[in-house]
Design a protein around this motif. Structure first.
Motif, short mmCIF file in Angstrom:
data_model
loop_
_atom_site.label_atom_id
_atom_site.label_comp_id
_atom_site.label_asym_id
_atom_site.label_seq_id
_atom_site.Cartn_x
_atom_site.Cartn_y
_atom_site.Cartn_z
N ASP A 119 0.81 -1.22 0.00
CA ASP A 119 0.00 0.00 0.00
C ASP A 119 0.84 1.26 0.00
O ASP A 119 0.49 2.25 -0.65
CB ASP A 119 -0.96 0.00 1.19
N GLU A 120 1.96 1.26 0.74
CA GLU A 120 2.83 2.43 0.77
C GLU A 120 3.44 2.71 -0.61
O GLU A 120 3.47 3.85 -1.06
CB GLU A 120 3.94 2.24 1.79
N LEU A 121 3.89 1.65 -1.28
CA LEU A 121 4.48 1.83 -2.60
C LEU A 121 3.42 2.23 -3.62
O LEU A 121 3.67 3.08 -4.49
CB LEU A 121 5.21 0.56 -3.05
N ALA A 122 2.22 1.68 -3.50
CA ALA A 122 1.11 2.07 -4.39
C ALA A 122 0.79 3.55 -4.22
O ALA A 122 0.52 4.25 -5.20
CB ALA A 122 -0.12 1.21 -4.12
N SER A 123 0.84 4.04 -2.98
CA SER A 123 0.54 5.46 -2.73
C SER A 123 1.60 6.38 -3.34
O SER A 123 1.35 7.55 -3.55
CB SER A 123 0.40 5.73 -1.23
N LYS A 124 2.77 5.83 -3.64
CA LYS A 124 3.84 6.59 -4.29
C LYS A 124 3.81 6.38 -5.81
O LYS A 124 4.78 6.70 -6.50
CB LYS A 124 5.20 6.17 -3.73
N ASN A 125 2.70 5.81 -6.29
CA ASN A 125 2.53 5.53 -7.72
C ASN A 125 3.63 4.61 -8.25
O ASN A 125 4.10 4.79 -9.36
CB ASN A 125 2.45 6.84 -8.52
N TRP A 126 4.06 3.66 -7.42
CA TRP A 126 5.05 2.65 -7.78
C TRP A 126 6.37 3.29 -8.23
O TRP A 126 7.08 2.78 -9.08
CB TRP A 126 4.52 1.71 -8.85
N THR A 127 6.71 4.44 -7.61
CA THR A 127 7.92 5.16 -7.99
C THR A 127 8.80 5.41 -6.76
O THR A 127 8.31 5.84 -5.73
CB THR A 127 7.56 6.52 -8.66
N ILE A 128 10.07 5.13 -6.92
CA ILE A 128 11.06 5.42 -5.88
C ILE A 128 12.03 6.43 -6.47
O ILE A 128 12.56 6.22 -7.56
CB ILE A 128 11.79 4.15 -5.44
N THR A 129 12.24 7.52 -5.75
CA THR A 129 13.11 8.58 -6.21
C THR A 129 14.33 8.69 -5.31
O THR A 129 14.19 8.72 -4.09
CB THR A 129 12.36 9.93 -6.24
N TYR A 130 15.50 8.73 -5.93
CA TYR A 130 16.75 8.92 -5.19
C TYR A 130 17.46 10.14 -5.74
O TYR A 130 17.59 10.25 -6.95
CB TYR A 130 17.65 7.70 -5.30
N PRO A 131 17.99 11.02 -4.93
CA PRO A 131 17.71 11.15 -3.51
C PRO A 131 16.37 11.81 -3.25
O PRO A 131 15.78 12.49 -4.01
CB PRO A 131 18.85 12.02 -2.99
#
Length: 131
Positions: A119-131
């Motif tokens: 659910d947490e990753l879905a709320s981020k629209n399946w996107t991880i941003t670094y940094p």
């Protein structure tokens, strides 16, 4: 291959979208997915590893649907995402792969570390941003 699979009933070999990784840093990174939460021992044969160039966005695909990855994650429905400096990891692989310290020491050299439930990753629209 399709003739053999058609006659043998092979599974579909297509991959499933997993996550998008955006590297906004000024260096290339290695993105690693570890579903053995809370274990931080890294084994490249049991995890997804992907090179992400500087200032690029890359879609990561996996052989299993994302729901099953979270459902089958060891230690609960949490998946870890670990960021390494690409050049460091390349050199580390050359110098330490196959040694006793390879998987034990690697985690301490991370640039960043994220942990998400489905659910947490879905709320981020399946996107991880670094940094």
């Amino acid at each position: 291959i399709s003739i053999i699979c058609g006659s043998m009933g092979c599974d579909d070999f297509s991959d499933f979208f997993f996550v998008t990784v955006e590297n906004k840093s000024n260096k290339d990174i290695y993105f690693l997915v570890n579903w053995r939460y809370p274990d931080t021992i890294i084994s490249p044969f049991k995890h997804i590893m992907q090179h992400i160039p500087t200032n690029k966005k890359v879609e990561i695909y996996q052989h299993d649907p994302i729901e099953s990855i979270f459902k089958n994650a060891h230690g609960g429905p949490i998946v870890q995402f670990i960021i390494y400096d690409y050049d460091f990891l390349y050199d580390y692989e050359l110098n330490y792969y196959g040694t006793e310290n390879y998987t034990c020491d690697l985690y301490k050299y991370k640039l960043d570390h994220f942990e998400y439930t489905y659910d947490e990753l879905a709320s981020k629209n399946w996107t991880i941003t670094y940094p």
